[in-house]
Design an enzyme around this catalytic site. Structure first.
Site, PDB file in Angstrom:
ATOM      1  N   THR A  58      42.802  52.835  30.515  1.00  0.00           N
ATOM      2  CA  THR A  58      43.787  51.753  30.637  1.00  0.00           C
ATOM      3  C   THR A  58      43.941  51.298  32.091  1.00  0.00           C
ATOM      4  O   THR A  58      44.404  50.189  32.342  1.00  0.00           O
ATOM      5  CB  THR A  58      45.185  52.200  30.132  1.00  0.00           C
ATOM      6  OG1 THR A  58      45.467  53.479  30.695  1.00  0.00           O
ATOM      7  CG2 THR A  58      45.218  52.291  28.618  1.00  0.00           C
ATOM      8  N   ASP A 193      42.571  57.729  39.568  1.00  0.00           N
ATOM      9  CA  ASP A 193      42.146  59.015  40.138  1.00  0.00           C
ATOM     10  C   ASP A 193      42.513  59.141  41.614  1.00  0.00           C
ATOM     11  O   ASP A 193      43.021  60.168  42.064  1.00  0.00           O
ATOM     12  CB  ASP A 193      40.633  59.186  39.977  1.00  0.00           C
ATOM     13  CG  ASP A 193      40.202  59.169  38.526  1.00  0.00           C
ATOM     14  OD1 ASP A 193      41.079  59.113  37.649  1.00  0.00           O
ATOM     15  OD2 ASP A 193      38.983  59.193  38.277  1.00  0.00           O
TER      16      ASP A 193
HETATM   17 MG    MG Z   1      34.762  60.670  38.966  1.00  0.00          MG
END
Ligand code: MG
Ligand code: ADP
Length: 407
Positions: A58, A193
């Site tokens: 998402t 991330d």
């Molecule tokens: Mg990665």
């Protein structure tokens, strides 16, 4: 880290050193290894990997995610040089490379890209870097969907800025690291991330709006545990399929925006709205969009459930997320499906789903605290019997984001 029975030592390939047992190497040993290799005293920085509880695929659709930073991390030991050379050694890979900040680098298709990419983007953004010797070491298994790549980028970016005397703005660093992965490495990942690696909070997950980057901490109740099960498989499809999914989402947006006003990303489409416009989309594109749109709704509902301690509902949403990723987004695989199913069969497990990009990597489960004791013994042997693979299973306690390493 609370290690349960089926935990296997973090899988890393070490090279030999005389008086350090490389099999049990700890980040604390990094300064000694650094002194031996480079003959200088390093500063050490740390950036965590992450587990995403819900809201998968998402982030690059401007949507919602719920990641937590892990205690598993990448460490970057660093000492400034007087020139503009960057020399890097990866302890995990026993591999070295060097480059000159004043000579433009092109993509090598190797681990060095993450580091060159970050250095290049930092300089493009106006930071002036000093040359440095760097040694990286990670307690994360690479390619397992726990974002060793972002942890590497953020740890090295943080380290380079620190020794260059530059002020560190964590949001800027996260964006720069994402750009490095998008433009230099060639992986069109979203911001999740790098953002969580920079902004992780001890004992909590973060609800992140990937459009506005507004975020709020969602504490993990002490009566539950987050358990991660590494399937130990990584299917090659991962990188190419990721970029392909992203392209499919863009196609959905292009088709929907001609009939629904104000659609800039799938974030702007509701579940019912999508159903009403199903005829405008090819069947595959519709399914991809349905995953993203329904996953955004699930992520928000899951936060509400966690905040009201409705773990049963949170688990149901995790299971539904997995089904959607498997059937509509088609990023699961046999090993992830099996691991999720085995986890759900354990008493005290509220729900389980694949986490990360997919095609292997890890399953995350929400488990009653008392049930972690028998979780690994229930899941590990059954998974191993079916696949001949020895999984790594561990409980994670969300840790803080990037910063100087504290040993
Ligand atoms: Mg990665
Ligand atoms: P994930 O981010 O889920 O772990 P990726 O494929 O995105 O998987 O990133 C893994 C890659 O990042 C590795 O193949 C390697 O190129 C690089 N990498 C991560 N950590 C290290 C490290 N400690 N040393 C060298 N390279 C690393």
């Amino acid at each position: 880290m609370d290690v349960t029975g089926y935990f296997c030592k973090v899988e890393l390939s070490y090279h030999k050193a005389d008086d350090i047992d490389m099999q049990t190497l700890d980040a604390k040993d990094l300064p000694l290894l650094f002194r031996r290799r480079y003959g200088a005293e390093p500063l050490v920085f740390r950036a965590p990997g992450r587990v995403n509880l819900i809201g998968e695929h998402t982030d690059y659709n401007d949507g919602f995610v719920l990641p937590a930073a892990l205690d598993l991390s990448t460490y970057a030991a660093i000492a400034a040089r007087s020139d503009r050379m960057i020399r890097v050694h990866s302890v995990n890979l026993n591999s070295d490379f060097a480059f000159d900040l004043d000579e433009p680098q092109s993509r090598a298709g190797a681990w060095s890209d993450y580091i060159c990419g970050v250095a290049l983007e930092l300089e493009k953004s106006g930071y002036r870097l000093r040359g440095a010797d760097i040694m990286v070491f990670s307690t994360l298994s690479m390619g397992s969907g726990l974002s060793a790549s972002a942890a590497l980028e953020v740890a090295v970016g943080y380290a380079l800025l620190s020794v260059s005397g530059e002020e560190i703005d964590l949001l800027d660093l996260a964006k720069i690291c994402q750009r490095a992965e998008n433009d230099f490495v060639g992986m069109r990942c979203g911001i999740m991330d790098q953002f969580i690696s920079c902004h992780g909070v001890e004992g909590a997950a973060l609800l992140l709006d990937c459009r506005s980057l507004e975020h709020r901490t969602v504490p993990i109740d002490p009566s539950v545990r987050i358990v991660i099960c590494n399937t130990m498989v990584h299917h090659e499809l991962a990188g190419s399929a990721f970029n392909e999914r992203r392209r499919e989402c863009e196609e959905a947006v292009a088709l929907l925006s001609s009939s629904i006003k104000g659609v800039m990303a799938l974030r702007d489409v509701g579940v019912e709205q999508l159903e009403a416009h199903a005829a405008r989309l090819p069947a595959t594109i519709f399914k991809r969009a349905r995953h993203v749109v329904s996953e955004n709704a699930r992520a928000l509902a899951a936060v509400a459930a966690l905040e009201t301690r409705d773990f049963t509902e949170f688990g149901r949403l995790m299971n539904a997320s997995h089904e959607s990723l498997r059937n509509d987004y088609k990023v699961s695989c046999a090993e992830l499906d099996l691991m999720a199913e085995l986890a759900r069969g354990v008493p005290g497990v509220y729900g389980a789903r694949m986490t990360g990009g997919g095609f292997g990597g890890c399953v995350v489960a929400l488990v009653e605290a008392f049930a972690t004791a028998h979780f690994a013994d229930a899941v590990g042997p059954a998974y191993e019997k079916a696949t001949n693979l020895s999984p790594m299973i561990f409980t994670c306690f969300p840790g803080p984001g990037a910063g100087p390493a504290i040993f």
